[in-house]
Design a protein around this motif. Structure first.
Motif, PDB file in Angstrom:
ATOM      1  N   VAL A   1       0.765  -0.730   0.429  1.00 16.64           N
ATOM      2  CA  VAL A   1       0.155  -0.030   0.049  1.00 16.64           C
ATOM      3  C   VAL A   1       0.544   1.115  -0.028  1.00 16.64           C
ATOM      4  N   VAL A   2       0.703   2.572  -0.725  1.00 18.90           N
ATOM      5  CA  VAL A   2       1.531   4.003  -0.297  1.00 18.90           C
ATOM      6  C   VAL A   2       0.329   4.758   0.433  1.00 18.90           C
ATOM      7  N   PHE A   3       1.152   5.474   0.932  1.00 10.08           N
ATOM      8  CA  PHE A   3       0.560   6.555   2.384  1.00 10.08           C
ATOM      9  C   PHE A   3      -0.223   7.215   1.001  1.00 10.08           C
ATOM     10  N   ALA A   4      -0.981   7.829   1.235  1.00  9.16           N
ATOM     11  CA  ALA A   4      -1.651   8.722  -0.441  1.00  9.16           C
ATOM     12  C   ALA A   4      -2.628  10.181   0.493  1.00  9.16           C
ATOM     13  N   SER A   5      -2.185  11.236   0.146  1.00  9.33           N
ATOM     14  CA  SER A   5      -3.080  12.742   0.280  1.00  9.33           C
ATOM     15  C   SER A   5      -4.225  12.821  -0.397  1.00  9.33           C
ATOM     16  N   LEU A   6      -5.395  12.563  -0.077  1.00  5.48           N
ATOM     17  CA  LEU A   6      -6.803  12.507  -0.723  1.00  5.48           C
ATOM     18  C   LEU A   6      -7.284  13.748  -1.742  1.00  5.48           C
ATOM     19  N   GLY A   7      -6.618  15.058  -1.240  1.00  8.72           N
ATOM     20  CA  GLY A   7      -6.932  15.953  -1.586  1.00  8.72           C
ATOM     21  C   GLY A   7      -5.823  16.105  -2.827  1.00  8.72           C
ATOM     22  N   LYS A   8      -4.365  16.273  -3.104  1.00  6.88           N
ATOM     23  CA  LYS A   8      -4.225  15.876  -4.014  1.00  6.88           C
ATOM     24  C   LYS A   8      -3.413  14.327  -4.569  1.00  6.88           C
ATOM     25  N   ILE A   9      -3.958  13.996  -4.744  1.00  9.68           N
ATOM     26  CA  ILE A   9      -4.427  12.042  -4.905  1.00  9.68           C
ATOM     27  C   ILE A   9      -2.672  11.659  -5.584  1.00  9.68           C
ATOM     28  N   SER A  10      -1.905  11.802  -4.717  1.00 11.51           N
ATOM     29  CA  SER A  10      -0.406  11.723  -4.634  1.00 11.51           C
ATOM     30  C   SER A  10       0.201  11.241  -3.086  1.00 11.51           C
ATOM     31  N   SER A  11       1.142  10.485  -3.532  1.00  9.29           N
ATOM     32  CA  SER A  11       2.162   9.327  -2.206  1.00  9.29           C
ATOM     33  C   SER A  11       2.291  10.256  -1.521  1.00  9.29           C
ATOM     34  N   VAL A  12       2.016  10.615   0.095  1.00  7.80           N
ATOM     35  CA  VAL A  12       3.125  11.156   0.173  1.00  7.80           C
ATOM     36  C   VAL A  12       4.103   9.849   1.611  1.00  7.80           C
ATOM     37  N   GLU A  13       5.097  10.889   2.152  1.00  7.60           N
ATOM     38  CA  GLU A  13       5.499  10.577   3.234  1.00  7.60           C
ATOM     39  C   GLU A  13       4.415   9.657   4.141  1.00  7.60           C
ATOM     40  N   ILE A  14       5.041   9.043   4.317  1.00  8.68           N
ATOM     41  CA  ILE A  14       3.916   7.745   5.807  1.00  8.68           C
ATOM     42  C   ILE A  14       4.503   8.930   6.897  1.00  8.68           C
ATOM     43  N   PRO A  15       3.182   9.869   7.883  1.00 10.61           N
ATOM     44  CA  PRO A  15       3.713   9.928   8.958  1.00 10.61           C
ATOM     45  C   PRO A  15       4.251  10.194   9.708  1.00 10.61           C
ATOM     46  N   GLU A  16       5.049  10.526  11.128  1.00  9.74           N
ATOM     47  CA  GLU A  16       6.028   9.899  11.771  1.00  9.74           C
ATOM     48  C   GLU A  16       5.646   9.134  12.816  1.00  9.74           C
ATOM     49  N   ASP A  17       3.913   9.500  13.491  1.00  5.38           N
ATOM     50  CA  ASP A  17       3.275   9.242  14.494  1.00  5.38           C
ATOM     51  C   ASP A  17       2.738   7.965  13.987  1.00  5.38           C
ATOM     52  N   PHE A  18       2.509   7.580  12.809  1.00  5.99           N
ATOM     53  CA  PHE A  18       1.670   6.340  11.898  1.00  5.99           C
ATOM     54  C   PHE A  18       2.541   5.635  12.043  1.00  5.99           C
ATOM     55  N   LYS A  19       4.077   5.971  11.807  1.00  7.84           N
ATOM     56  CA  LYS A  19       5.772   5.029  11.794  1.00  7.84           C
ATOM     57  C   LYS A  19       5.477   4.637  13.053  1.00  7.84           C
ATOM     58  N   ALA A  20       5.221   4.616  13.985  1.00  8.82           N
ATOM     59  CA  ALA A  20       6.328   4.730  15.516  1.00  8.82           C
ATOM     60  C   ALA A  20       5.060   3.547  16.390  1.00  8.82           C
ATOM     61  N   LEU A  21       3.198   3.403  15.059  1.00  9.36           N
ATOM     62  CA  LEU A  21       2.900   2.522  15.705  1.00  9.36           C
ATOM     63  C   LEU A  21       2.833   1.512  14.748  1.00  9.36           C
ATOM     64  N   ILE A  22       3.321   1.458  13.563  1.00 14.91           N
ATOM     65  CA  ILE A  22       3.765   0.450  12.968  1.00 14.91           C
ATOM     66  C   ILE A  22       5.173  -0.357  13.060  1.00 14.91           C
ATOM     67  N   LEU A  23       6.219   0.309  13.166  1.00 12.28           N
ATOM     68  CA  LEU A  23       7.256  -0.545  13.820  1.00 12.28           C
ATOM     69  C   LEU A  23       7.354  -1.386  14.737  1.00 12.28           C
ATOM     70  N   PRO A  24       6.489  -1.682  15.705  1.00 10.26           N
ATOM     71  CA  PRO A  24       6.119  -2.701  16.468  1.00 10.26           C
ATOM     72  C   PRO A  24       5.621  -4.326  15.205  1.00 10.26           C
ATOM     73  N   TYR A  25       5.325  -4.638  14.357  1.00  8.57           N
ATOM     74  CA  TYR A  25       4.718  -4.904  13.908  1.00  8.57           C
ATOM     75  C   TYR A  25       5.768  -5.442  12.565  1.00  8.57           C
ATOM     76  N   VAL A  26       6.957  -4.942  12.153  1.00 12.82           N
ATOM     77  CA  VAL A  26       8.035  -5.061  10.890  1.00 12.82           C
ATOM     78  C   VAL A  26       8.373  -6.516  11.707  1.00 12.82           C
ATOM     79  N   HIS A  27       8.218  -6.720  10.625  1.00 12.82           N
ATOM     80  CA  HIS A  27       9.553  -8.713  10.160  1.00 12.82           C
ATOM     81  C   HIS A  27      10.087  -8.641   9.017  1.00 12.82           C
ATOM     82  N   GLU A  28      11.123  -8.182   9.464  1.00 17.34           N
ATOM     83  CA  GLU A  28      11.977  -8.174   8.290  1.00 17.34           C
ATOM     84  C   GLU A  28      12.378  -9.432   8.228  1.00 17.34           C
ATOM     85  N   SER A  29      12.076 -10.320   8.674  1.00 21.46           N
ATOM     86  CA  SER A  29      12.504 -11.811   8.564  1.00 21.46           C
ATOM     87  C   SER A  29      11.195 -12.769   7.646  1.00 21.46           C
ATOM     88  N   ALA A  30      10.179 -11.146   8.466  1.00 24.42           N
ATOM     89  CA  ALA A  30       9.149 -12.825   7.236  1.00 24.42           C
ATOM     90  C   ALA A  30       9.049 -13.171   5.441  1.00 24.42           C
TER      91      ALA A  30
END
Length: 143
Positions: A112-141
Motif C-alpha cells: 500500500v502507498v500512503f496518499a493524500s486524498l486532496g492531491k491524489i499523490s503519495s505522501v511520506e508516512i507520518p512519524e506518528d503512524f511509523k511509531a505505531l507500525i514499527l512493532p509489526y515489522v518482521h524483516e525476516s518474514a
C-alpha cells in the motif's frame, strides 16, 4: 519479538461457490478486511480518522496471492498480518489466512502507498503512524 496482528474469519455462505468452497475473489476482500482491522484495532488508526481527519488513504498498488489449501463453509480461520518492509511512502505486508492448526490456506503479499486524498499523490508516512507500525515489522518474514 515483533507483533503479529490476528483477525478471526468465519467462512459464511457469502464467501462460497455452490460447492461450499471459498470463491477465490473473496480472499482479496478478506486480505483488505485484515488490513482495515489492523488499522482500526491494532494501530488504533481508524479508517474514518485516516480518511476524514488526516485526509489520507492507503490504496493498494500490488497484490500477490498464493492459494494453498481450499477453505469451506463453516471453517473458522485466523488471518495473521505482519509488515515486511516499511518504506518512506509505502508499506509491504504479508497476510496469512490459516486454519486452527496454523496450516496456511492463503498467503497474500500486499503493498500500500500512503496518499493524500486532496492531491491524489503519495505522501511520506507520518512519524506518528511509523511509531505505531514499527512493532509489526518482521524483516525476516518470508513471502
Amino acid at each position: 519479538m515483533p507483533n503479529i496482528h490476528h483477525m478471526p474469519i468465519e467462512i459464511g455462505f457469502k464467501h462460497c461457490d455452490p460447492a461450499g468452497i471459498v470463491f477465490y475473489p473473496r480472499y482479496a476482500e478478506m486480505l483488505h478486511d485484515t488490513v482495515e482491522h489492523w488499522f482500526n484495532h491494532g494501530l488504533k488508526i481508524g479508517f474514518n480518522y485516516l480518511h476524514t481527519t488526516r485526509n489520507m488513504g492507503i490504496p493498494m498498488v500490488n497484490l500477490q496471492v498464493d492459494f494453498r489449501i481450499p477453505s469451506r463453509l463453516g471453517d473458522v480461520l485466523d488471518s495473521q498480518l505482519v509488515v515486511k518492509k516499511l518504506g518512506r511512502t509505502s508499506m509491504q505486508m504479508l497476510v496469512r489466512i490459516c486454519s486452527p492448526d496454523n496450516d496456511v490456506r492463503v498467503e497474500g503479499r500486499l503493498t500500500v502507498v500512503f496518499a493524500s486524498l486532496g492531491k491524489i499523490s503519495s505522501v511520506e508516512i507520518p512519524e506518528d503512524f511509523k511509531a505505531l507500525i514499527l512493532p509489526y515489522v518482521h524483516e525476516s518474514a518470508e513471502a
